[in-house]
Design an enzyme around this catalytic site. Sequence first.
Site, PDB file in Angstrom:
ATOM      1  N   CYS A   7       0.649  -1.276  -0.002  1.00  0.00           N
ATOM      2  CA  CYS A   7      -0.047   0.032   0.024  1.00  0.00           C
ATOM      3  C   CYS A   7       0.892   1.349   0.113  1.00  0.00           C
ATOM      4  CB  CYS A   7      -0.866  -0.067   1.330  1.00  0.00           C
ATOM      5  SG  CYS A   7      -1.852  -1.263   1.384  1.00  0.00           S
ATOM      6  N   HIS A  62      -3.841   6.921   0.733  1.00  0.00           N
ATOM      7  CA  HIS A  62      -4.076   5.575   0.210  1.00  0.00           C
ATOM      8  C   HIS A  62      -5.481   5.257   0.586  1.00  0.00           C
ATOM      9  CE1 HIS A  62      -4.135   1.480  -0.396  1.00  0.00           C
ATOM     10  NE2 HIS A  62      -3.972   1.240   1.106  1.00  0.00           N
ATOM     11  N   ASN A  89      -9.829  -0.841  -2.529  1.00  0.00           N
ATOM     12  CA  ASN A  89      -8.511  -0.617  -2.293  1.00  0.00           C
ATOM     13  C   ASN A  89      -7.567  -1.304  -3.488  1.00  0.00           C
ATOM     14  OD1 ASN A  89      -5.867  -0.780  -1.272  1.00  0.00           O
ATOM     15  ND2 ASN A  89      -6.531  -1.439   0.812  1.00  0.00           N
TER      16      ASN A  89
HETATM   17  O1  UT7 Z   1      -4.515  -1.238   2.697  1.00  0.00           O
HETATM   18  C1  UT7 Z   1      -4.053  -1.892   3.682  1.00  0.00           C
HETATM   19  C2  UT7 Z   1      -4.285  -1.481   4.702  1.00  0.00           C
HETATM   20  N1  UT7 Z   1      -5.579  -2.278   5.219  1.00  0.00           N
HETATM   21  C3  UT7 Z   1      -6.354  -1.666   5.827  1.00  0.00           C
HETATM   22  O2  UT7 Z   1      -6.264  -0.673   6.163  1.00  0.00           O
HETATM   23  C4  UT7 Z   1      -7.632  -2.297   6.466  1.00  0.00           C
HETATM   24  C5  UT7 Z   1      -7.768  -2.042   7.831  1.00  0.00           C
HETATM   25  N2  UT7 Z   1      -8.921  -2.917   8.467  1.00  0.00           N
HETATM   26  C6  UT7 Z   1     -10.240  -2.844   8.148  1.00  0.00           C
HETATM   27  O3  UT7 Z   1     -10.615  -1.840   7.404  1.00  0.00           O
HETATM   28  C7  UT7 Z   1     -11.209  -3.454   8.988  1.00  0.00           C
HETATM   29  O4  UT7 Z   1     -10.544  -4.301   9.895  1.00  0.00           O
HETATM   30  C8  UT7 Z   1     -12.026  -4.418   7.987  1.00  0.00           C
HETATM   31  C9  UT7 Z   1     -13.195  -3.735   7.229  1.00  0.00           C
HETATM   32  C10 UT7 Z   1     -11.301  -5.291   7.030  1.00  0.00           C
HETATM   33  C11 UT7 Z   1     -12.840  -5.307   8.687  1.00  0.00           C
HETATM   34  O5  UT7 Z   1     -13.802  -4.596   9.826  1.00  0.00           O
HETATM   35  P1  UT7 Z   1     -13.841  -5.144  11.300  1.00  0.00           P
HETATM   36  O6  UT7 Z   1     -14.942  -4.114  11.780  1.00  0.00           O
HETATM   37  O7  UT7 Z   1     -12.558  -5.055  11.832  1.00  0.00           O
HETATM   38  O8  UT7 Z   1     -14.386  -6.523  10.990  1.00  0.00           O
HETATM   39  P2  UT7 Z   1     -13.742  -7.927  11.569  1.00  0.00           P
HETATM   40  O9  UT7 Z   1     -12.717  -8.288  10.996  1.00  0.00           O
HETATM   41  O10 UT7 Z   1     -13.561  -7.552  13.128  1.00  0.00           O
HETATM   42  O11 UT7 Z   1     -15.081  -8.764  11.671  1.00  0.00           O
HETATM   43  C12 UT7 Z   1     -16.347  -8.302  12.411  1.00  0.00           C
HETATM   44  C13 UT7 Z   1     -17.222  -9.658  11.898  1.00  0.00           C
HETATM   45  C14 UT7 Z   1     -16.650 -10.913  12.047  1.00  0.00           C
HETATM   46  O12 UT7 Z   1     -17.764 -11.883  12.407  1.00  0.00           O
HETATM   47  P3  UT7 Z   1     -18.098 -12.230  14.132  1.00  0.00           P
HETATM   48  O13 UT7 Z   1     -16.680 -12.970  14.310  1.00  0.00           O
HETATM   49  O14 UT7 Z   1     -18.314 -10.957  14.688  1.00  0.00           O
HETATM   50  O15 UT7 Z   1     -19.283 -13.203  13.924  1.00  0.00           O
HETATM   51  C15 UT7 Z   1     -16.289 -11.609  10.882  1.00  0.00           C
HETATM   52  O16 UT7 Z   1     -16.378 -12.746  10.502  1.00  0.00           O
HETATM   53  O17 UT7 Z   1     -17.481  -9.537  10.646  1.00  0.00           O
HETATM   54  C16 UT7 Z   1     -17.248 -10.826   9.809  1.00  0.00           C
HETATM   55  N3  UT7 Z   1     -16.971 -10.437   8.684  1.00  0.00           N
HETATM   56  C17 UT7 Z   1     -17.556 -10.266   7.625  1.00  0.00           C
HETATM   57  N4  UT7 Z   1     -19.001 -10.322   7.483  1.00  0.00           N
HETATM   58  C18 UT7 Z   1     -19.581 -10.076   6.168  1.00  0.00           C
HETATM   59  C19 UT7 Z   1     -15.608 -10.373   8.122  1.00  0.00           C
HETATM   60  N5  UT7 Z   1     -15.529  -9.890   6.680  1.00  0.00           N
HETATM   61  C20 UT7 Z   1     -16.849  -9.758   6.361  1.00  0.00           C
HETATM   62  C21 UT7 Z   1     -17.704  -9.631   5.221  1.00  0.00           C
HETATM   63  N6  UT7 Z   1     -19.027  -9.744   5.258  1.00  0.00           N
HETATM   64  N7  UT7 Z   1     -16.870  -9.274   4.064  1.00  0.00           N
END
Ligand code: UT7
Length: 350
Positions: free
Chosen positions: A116, A277, A307
């Site tokens: 990134c 980014h 992204n």
């Molecule tokens: O460019 C490189 C740098 N990257 C970034 O800056 C990304 C930074 N991180 C993020 O943007 C966020 O962490 C995400 C958008 C990737 C994820 O959001 P989050 O609020 O951190 O979600 P999480 O990973 O903690 O997951 C929460 C829940 C989980 O379910 P449970 O365990 O609470 O039942 C995941 O399994 O959401 C679930 N989940 C999804 N549900 C529907 C994870 N991905 C998905 C999805 N659709 N695509």
Amino acid sequence: MKRAIISGMGMYVPEQVVTNDDLATVMDTSDEWIRERTGIEERRYGARQKESTVSFATIASERAIEDAGIDKEDIDFIIFATLSSDYYFPGCGVLLQRELGIQKTEIGALDVRNQCSGFVYALSVADQFIKTGMYKRILVVGSEMHSMGLDFSTRGRGVTVIFGDGAGAAIVEATEEEGRGILSTHLHSNGDGAEQLCMINPGAHGGRYDDVDYGYPDATFGSSFITQKMIDSGLNFPYMNGQLVFKTAVKKFPEVIGEALKTNGMSPEDIDIFVPHQANLRISQFVQRLLKLRDDQVVNNIQKYGNTTAASIPIALCEAKQAGRISKGDVVCLAAFGSGFTWASALMRW
Ligand code: UT7
């Protein structure tokens, strides 16, 4: 003093639009979840077997060359940032040189693997070459065809829904014009975060960093970059610890922007346009609030493209330029954070 300016920009995104609802047909996800957490509405995917990271870069580069009003033979160096290279080796830089049809010039081509932060790292390298007088016109490209390497099952949803394909290119050129150009670049990394956002296979690590069973053949030597077990277990796909990456990003973005401003004796009010980014709209909005920037001072296009990693900043910068959002003399701030962890900023007077 010689300074480097961006004298031309070009971008390319493939035609195929993939909406959140399209993704929900192949994995357990929803438009609501993706929009709410990331701001992404749709992304582009290249045409498989017809397009590639290098083909995107070629079109973006041709557009940048035209925008700069130069001939392609005038380019004296290529810097190519990507994490989704066409070949494991050689890098994309030489392939781009060939596709542009300038291989007879035999100019150098360098690949940058900083994910990134790749474009800002590449821009910084170009800046140093210009300042020392080694090169005069450098083609700096960020391009990704993520869609070829993502896990489209529910297992991969936390990563897959975020990424999109595309390319952006800049002609970085020496100028003697007073007051214009790249003012400073700041590059950082912390390898402790290496496995928090990564794709470790295929690779030569041989399992020495962890105790995962990668299914290596039981022999003293033998090919092990990729094993059947890696493929069967999905260990050949990207992994991200999303929450940790998010938390670290919202800390490092302001830090590295602050560093750029301090170096140049500026404060956030001096920024005319901020091009972050495009990692997550929530991250960009957080940084915007911290810097007290108006909406028209921040470039966000993650809604349309997701992204695109190394391509995200040059695509956003190119769109902002084409929309007339950047004028000569404006202070432009670029900042990135991502895999590595690596993070970087660049401050320039357009
Ligand atoms: O460019 C490189 C740098 N990257 C970034 O800056 C990304 C930074 N991180 C993020 O943007 C966020 O962490 C995400 C958008 C990737 C994820 O959001 P989050 O609020 O951190 O979600 P999480 O990973 O903690 O997951 C929460 C829940 C989980 O379910 P449970 O365990 O609470 O039942 C995941 O399994 O959401 C679930 N989940 C999804 N549900 C529907 C994870 N991905 C998905 C999805 N659709 N695509």
